[in-house]
Design a protein around this motif. Structure first.
Motif, PDB file in Angstrom:
ATOM      1  N   ALA A 171       0.795  -1.228   0.000  1.00 13.47           N
ATOM      2  CA  ALA A 171       0.000   0.000   0.000  1.00 13.47           C
ATOM      3  C   ALA A 171       0.829   1.279   0.000  1.00 13.47           C
ATOM      4  CB  ALA A 171      -0.928   0.010   1.220  1.00 13.47           C
ATOM      5  N   LEU A 172       2.094   1.204   0.409  1.00 13.98           N
ATOM      6  CA  LEU A 172       2.862   2.430   0.586  1.00 13.98           C
ATOM      7  C   LEU A 172       4.166   2.457  -0.193  1.00 13.98           C
ATOM      8  CD1 LEU A 172       2.354   2.931   4.434  1.00 13.98           C
ATOM      9  CD2 LEU A 172       1.317   4.245   2.595  1.00 13.98           C
ATOM     10  N   ASN A 173       4.320   1.510  -1.105  1.00  9.84           N
ATOM     11  CA  ASN A 173       5.537   1.512  -1.922  1.00  9.84           C
ATOM     12  C   ASN A 173       5.342   2.480  -3.086  1.00  9.84           C
ATOM     13  OD1 ASN A 173       7.803   1.030  -3.453  1.00  9.84           O
ATOM     14  ND2 ASN A 173       7.619  -1.208  -3.377  1.00  9.84           N
ATOM     15  N   PRO A 174       6.055   3.621  -3.108  1.00 11.01           N
ATOM     16  CA  PRO A 174       5.849   4.607  -4.178  1.00 11.01           C
ATOM     17  C   PRO A 174       6.288   4.125  -5.543  1.00 11.01           C
ATOM     18  CG  PRO A 174       7.736   5.199  -2.836  1.00 11.01           C
ATOM     19  CD  PRO A 174       7.081   4.049  -2.155  1.00 11.01           C
ATOM     20  N   LEU A 175       7.061   3.038  -5.587  1.00 17.18           N
ATOM     21  CA  LEU A 175       7.523   2.502  -6.866  1.00 17.18           C
ATOM     22  C   LEU A 175       6.524   1.536  -7.479  1.00 17.18           C
ATOM     23  CD1 LEU A 175      11.277   1.830  -5.985  1.00 17.18           C
ATOM     24  CD2 LEU A 175      10.262   3.853  -7.069  1.00 17.18           C
ATOM     25  N   SER A 176       5.485   1.201  -6.718  1.00 16.62           N
ATOM     26  CA  SER A 176       4.498   0.238  -7.194  1.00 16.62           C
ATOM     27  C   SER A 176       3.124   0.884  -7.255  1.00 16.62           C
ATOM     28  CB  SER A 176       4.444  -0.980  -6.260  1.00 16.62           C
ATOM     29  OG  SER A 176       3.427  -1.870  -6.665  1.00 16.62           O
ATOM     30  N   PRO A 177       2.425   0.778  -8.386  1.00 21.99           N
ATOM     31  CA  PRO A 177       1.055   1.319  -8.470  1.00 21.99           C
ATOM     32  C   PRO A 177       0.154   0.682  -7.428  1.00 21.99           C
ATOM     33  CG  PRO A 177       1.879   0.763 -10.648  1.00 21.99           C
ATOM     34  CD  PRO A 177       2.863   0.200  -9.669  1.00 21.99           C
ATOM     35  N   ARG A 178      -0.898   1.371  -7.083  1.00 26.06           N
ATOM     36  CA  ARG A 178      -1.769   0.917  -6.009  1.00 26.06           C
ATOM     37  C   ARG A 178      -2.486  -0.378  -6.365  1.00 26.06           C
ATOM     38  NH1 ARG A 178      -5.040   6.274  -4.327  1.00 26.06           N
ATOM     39  NH2 ARG A 178      -5.331   6.411  -6.569  1.00 26.06           N
ATOM     40  N   ARG A 179      -2.575  -1.273  -5.369  1.00 22.57           N
ATOM     41  CA  ARG A 179      -3.251  -2.549  -5.532  1.00 22.57           C
ATOM     42  C   ARG A 179      -4.589  -2.519  -4.818  1.00 22.57           C
ATOM     43  NH1 ARG A 179       0.585  -6.880  -5.349  1.00 22.57           N
ATOM     44  NH2 ARG A 179      -0.969  -8.158  -4.296  1.00 22.57           N
ATOM     45  N   THR A 180      -5.537  -3.285  -5.335  1.00 25.50           N
ATOM     46  CA  THR A 180      -6.877  -3.320  -4.760  1.00 25.50           C
ATOM     47  C   THR A 180      -6.841  -3.699  -3.286  1.00 25.50           C
ATOM     48  OG1 THR A 180      -7.777  -3.951  -6.909  1.00 25.50           O
ATOM     49  CG2 THR A 180      -9.153  -4.358  -4.977  1.00 25.50           C
ATOM     50  N   GLU A 181      -6.080  -4.755  -2.939  1.00 24.09           N
ATOM     51  CA  GLU A 181      -6.044  -5.223  -1.561  1.00 24.09           C
ATOM     52  C   GLU A 181      -5.521  -4.151  -0.610  1.00 24.09           C
ATOM     53  OE1 GLU A 181      -4.518  -8.865  -3.947  1.00 24.09           O
ATOM     54  OE2 GLU A 181      -4.755  -6.716  -4.259  1.00 24.09           O
ATOM     55  N   GLY A 182      -4.490  -3.430  -1.046  1.00 27.73           N
ATOM     56  CA  GLY A 182      -3.916  -2.391  -0.197  1.00 27.73           C
ATOM     57  C   GLY A 182      -4.876  -1.245   0.039  1.00 27.73           C
ATOM     58  N   ILE A 183      -5.603  -0.843  -1.007  1.00 26.10           N
ATOM     59  CA  ILE A 183      -6.585   0.229  -0.864  1.00 26.10           C
ATOM     60  C   ILE A 183      -7.708  -0.202   0.064  1.00 26.10           C
ATOM     61  CG2 ILE A 183      -8.289   1.613  -2.099  1.00 26.10           C
ATOM     62  CD1 ILE A 183      -5.448   2.514  -2.571  1.00 26.10           C
ATOM     63  N   LEU A 184      -8.165  -1.447  -0.081  1.00 23.23           N
ATOM     64  CA  LEU A 184      -9.251  -1.937   0.764  1.00 23.23           C
ATOM     65  C   LEU A 184      -8.826  -1.974   2.226  1.00 23.23           C
ATOM     66  CD1 LEU A 184     -12.017  -3.219   1.229  1.00 23.23           C
ATOM     67  CD2 LEU A 184     -11.014  -5.443   0.659  1.00 23.23           C
ATOM     68  N   LEU A 185      -7.637  -2.497   2.514  1.00 20.27           N
ATOM     69  CA  LEU A 185      -7.183  -2.572   3.898  1.00 20.27           C
ATOM     70  C   LEU A 185      -6.973  -1.172   4.476  1.00 20.27           C
ATOM     71  CD1 LEU A 185      -6.427  -4.264   6.283  1.00 20.27           C
ATOM     72  CD2 LEU A 185      -4.130  -4.564   5.339  1.00 20.27           C
ATOM     73  N   SER A 186      -6.466  -0.262   3.680  1.00 14.76           N
ATOM     74  CA  SER A 186      -6.306   1.121   4.146  1.00 14.76           C
ATOM     75  C   SER A 186      -7.657   1.731   4.491  1.00 14.76           C
ATOM     76  CB  SER A 186      -5.610   1.961   3.077  1.00 14.76           C
ATOM     77  OG  SER A 186      -4.341   1.444   2.746  1.00 14.76           O
ATOM     78  N   LEU A 187      -8.649   1.466   3.663  1.00 18.57           N
ATOM     79  CA  LEU A 187      -9.993   1.992   3.906  1.00 18.57           C
ATOM     80  C   LEU A 187     -10.566   1.417   5.200  1.00 18.57           C
ATOM     81  CD1 LEU A 187     -12.232   3.775   2.657  1.00 18.57           C
ATOM     82  CD2 LEU A 187     -13.103   1.716   1.533  1.00 18.57           C
ATOM     83  N   CYS A 188     -10.333   0.121   5.449  1.00 14.81           N
ATOM     84  CA  CYS A 188     -10.835  -0.510   6.667  1.00 14.81           C
ATOM     85  C   CYS A 188     -10.110   0.017   7.905  1.00 14.81           C
ATOM     86  CB  CYS A 188     -10.688  -2.027   6.572  1.00 14.81           C
ATOM     87  SG  CYS A 188     -11.782  -2.775   5.346  1.00 14.81           S
ATOM     88  N   MET A 189      -8.817   0.320   7.770  1.00 16.26           N
ATOM     89  CA  MET A 189      -8.086   0.946   8.880  1.00 16.26           C
ATOM     90  C   MET A 189      -8.693   2.311   9.213  1.00 16.26           C
ATOM     91  SD  MET A 189      -4.095   0.138   8.024  1.00 16.26           S
ATOM     92  CE  MET A 189      -3.388  -1.494   8.251  1.00 16.26           C
ATOM     93  N   LYS A 190      -9.014   3.064   8.174  1.00 14.15           N
ATOM     94  CA  LYS A 190      -9.632   4.373   8.388  1.00 14.15           C
ATOM     95  C   LYS A 190     -10.988   4.220   9.059  1.00 14.15           C
ATOM     96  CE  LYS A 190     -10.946   8.635   5.992  1.00 14.15           C
ATOM     97  NZ  LYS A 190     -10.913   9.376   4.710  1.00 14.15           N
ATOM     98  N   LEU A 191     -11.761   3.241   8.642  1.00 17.77           N
ATOM     99  CA  LEU A 191     -13.071   2.984   9.250  1.00 17.77           C
ATOM    100  C   LEU A 191     -12.917   2.679  10.734  1.00 17.77           C
ATOM    101  CD1 LEU A 191     -16.152   2.376   8.994  1.00 17.77           C
ATOM    102  CD2 LEU A 191     -15.499   0.008   8.516  1.00 17.77           C
ATOM    103  N   TYR A 192     -11.952   1.826  11.062  1.00 17.33           N
ATOM    104  CA  TYR A 192     -11.747   1.438  12.454  1.00 17.33           C
ATOM    105  C   TYR A 192     -11.392   2.648  13.321  1.00 17.33           C
ATOM    106  CZ  TYR A 192      -9.981  -1.015  16.557  1.00 17.33           C
ATOM    107  OH  TYR A 192      -9.785  -1.440  17.839  1.00 17.33           O
ATOM    108  N   CYS A 193     -10.562   3.522  12.801  1.00 20.33           N
ATOM    109  CA  CYS A 193     -10.036   4.635  13.598  1.00 20.33           C
ATOM    110  C   CYS A 193     -10.954   5.847  13.637  1.00 20.33           C
ATOM    111  CB  CYS A 193      -8.666   5.066  13.049  1.00 20.33           C
ATOM    112  SG  CYS A 193      -7.399   3.799  13.160  1.00 20.33           S
TER     113      CYS A 193
END
Length: 545
Positions: A171-193
């Motif tokens: 989710a945070l590697n600037p050399l790699s385009p964003r992946r679906t799984e990373g975006i989903l987990l980031s969104l769930c982290m935001k929901l939790y917090c």
């Protein structure tokens, strides 16, 4: 001449980029057929791009050959740690044939797993399009970094089920385009917090609805990934904390099915489980911890109703526990670090390991309570006080191991102690019901020694928290959902002791429990629900005096 018409002059893109021998068969080479990937041939020897028709023969949409390789490249879709680059967010993620190949491969893997392994079939990776509103909620790398920093800094028990290095890579590697799984987990982290507001009293916020919808879309795509399962666990914890039922119960059940599909349940009886040979050890340990997280939630949901069936199989005495949290988070864990549940309680263990051990004991209590004969059974010979004596001593021994590490205030964030307390109070309530107490004297007469110590410790913790608040100290730290449950059970047990005619000490304890739940409901909506139940219980007890 006929043979020349059936053979290409140049190897296909997939074989060229994977450096495999291509038989050049037209229209599809045999290797691509076996791998279930889209086979495309260059039109000229120096061609480095795949040319796809765009409905207009004069218009061509050129996609780099690197992208074609990554779309078609065989990858185990049950792992989110294959860090090959994916297509950018705005690029079409897969051709129709690639999607069809993915669906066929995943169906074969599920229906005939042995044949899938023997034929050495592989699943092509696909990446679904991320909706614009989801991308706006997570933001760019800087926003995702802030979300993850907030999540990992909070005192939450679910942090140790996520291997930070893997999350940062996906989710945070600037050399790699964003992946679906990373975006989903980031969104769930935001929901939790993100706490709810006064205008969203039912917990079903716009963020929750967007997260739930995006998760359903990703799950429906058929992608099996530990990262997606971690996202579902965070959604379940949010639903439990905000009393979103029966959604929470159904989400945990879905997590269990998803984990079984990934083979995580095998990791409790085998260090590597099935099909994990050759995988980095930290990834295997991460999967084991995720499965324990599901076991914990499944049993936690049954604390209010032990008769409700569990979704997951009971952990056994010789099952493997998670490794110490410190070695996991620092990526220094080794296979020999894994201990079994049967290991001595005085060995050094991490917080999450202790919680898993406590969950095993809670499971024993739930199993015992669910096996009790119905009230009034003439063949009932069960003596709860006698039959659970050893179990209660074992639970208290586990509590004593960590007691020196937590003072009265820190008990509020000690999850393993909280769930252990819950088990003892469940057994106490069942015992009182069977002996049919009718007064406070009866309650004290039939009270377990462990129950008395639990109630004393809970009252001390609540009084310390209120004192800190009165002295101006901030109590806005992250309290786990386990705290609300044990405060609720402690209050219920205390009300039961009063039998509608409470003495001064009992009234003070009930008042302090109510105060604590009222304070916690600003973070977790379920605290307010518990408070309403306590008020109803008091009214019922008062009416029968």
């Amino acid at each position: 001449m006929e043979h020349q018409q059936l053979a290409a002059r140049i190897s296909c893109f997939s074989c060229r980029h994977s450096k495999r021998r291509c038989d050049k068969t037209l229209p599809t080479c045999q290797l691509c057929i076996r791998r279930g990937v889209d086979c495309r041939y260059p039109k000229r020897r120096a061609q480095k791009y795949v040319v796809l028709p765009d409905g207009d023969e004069t218009t061509e949409d050129k996609i780099p050959a690197r992208h074609d390789l990554l779309v078609n490249r065989a990858a185990d879709s049950d792992r989110s740690s294959d860090w090959e680059q994916q297509s950018p967010l705005e690029t079409p993620n897969a051709t129709t044939s690639a999607i069809q190949s993915f669906g066929t491969a995943t169906a074969i893997q599920f229906i005939a797993p042995t044949l899938f392994r023997e034929a050495r079939l592989e699943i092509p990776r696909i990446n679904i399009t991320i909706p614009s509103h989801v991308a706006a909620l997570t933001g760019e790398f800087e926003q995702i970094r802030d979300i993850s920093a907030t999540f990992f800094s909070q005192v939450v028990i679910w942090t140790p089920v996520i291997f930070r290095k893997n999350f940062f890579n996906i989710a945070l590697n600037p050399l790699s385009p964003r992946r679906t799984e990373g975006i989903l987990l980031s969104l769930c982290m935001k929901l939790y917090c993100t706490p709810t507001t006064q205008d969203e009293r039912d917990g079903r916020t716009a963020l929750y609805k967007a997260t739930k919808q995006f998760y359903c879309e990703v799950e429906a795509a058929g992608i099996l990934s530990i990262c997606i399962l971690q996202s579902a666990i965070l959604i379940a914890v949010y639903e439990i904390g905000h009393a979103i039922y029966p959604a929470a119960y159904l989400t945990v059940g879905a997590c269990a099915r998803y984990g079984i599909a990934l083979g995580l349940d095998k990791l409790l009886v085998d260090l590597t489980g099935e099909n994990n040979t050759g995988k980095p050890w930290m990834e295997v340990e991460e999967m084991r911890r995720v499965w324990w997280g599901i076991l914990i939630l499944d049993r936690f949901l049954n604390l209010g109703n032990p008769l409700r069936g569990l979704t997951t199989k009971d952990p056994e005495y010789d099952d493997y526990l998670p490794v110490d949290d410190w070695t996991f988070l620092n990526a220094t864990a080794k296979p020999q670090d894994n201990l079994r549940i049967s290991a001595a309680f005085n060995l050094k263990m991490g917080v999450f390991t202790r919680l898993a051990q406590a969950t095993y004991l809670v499971n024993q209590a739930l199993k015992f309570l669910s096996s009790l004969p119905p009230p009034g059974d003439p063949n009932d010979t069960v003596d709860i006080a006698k039959d659970t004596a050893q179990l209660r001593r074992t639970i208290w021994a586990l509590i004593s191991v960590t007691k020196s590490e937590f003072d009265a205030h820190d008990l509020a964030t000690c999850c393993q102690t909280a769930v252990s307390y819950c088990a003892i109070l469940l057994l106490q309530d069942a015992h009182w019901r069977r002996v049919r107490i009718s007064s406070t004297e009866d309650a004290y007469k039939h009270m377990f020694a462990e129950s008395e110590r639990v109630l004393e410790n809970l009252a001390r913790m609540a009084f310390c928290l209120r004192k800190d608040k009165e002295e101006g100290l901030c109590l806005d730290e992250e309290f786990p959902v386990f705290l609300m449950q044990i405060v609720f059970q402690g209050a219920l047990t205390t009300i039961e002791m009063g039998q509608g005619n409470s003495n001064k000490e009992i009234k003070e304890r009930i008042a302090i429990y109510k105060w604590l739940l009222q304070h916690l409901q600003s973070r977790w909506r379920v605290a307010g629900i518990y408070l309403s139940i306590l008020q109803s219980k008091e009214a019922i007890m008062a009416s029968v005096v």
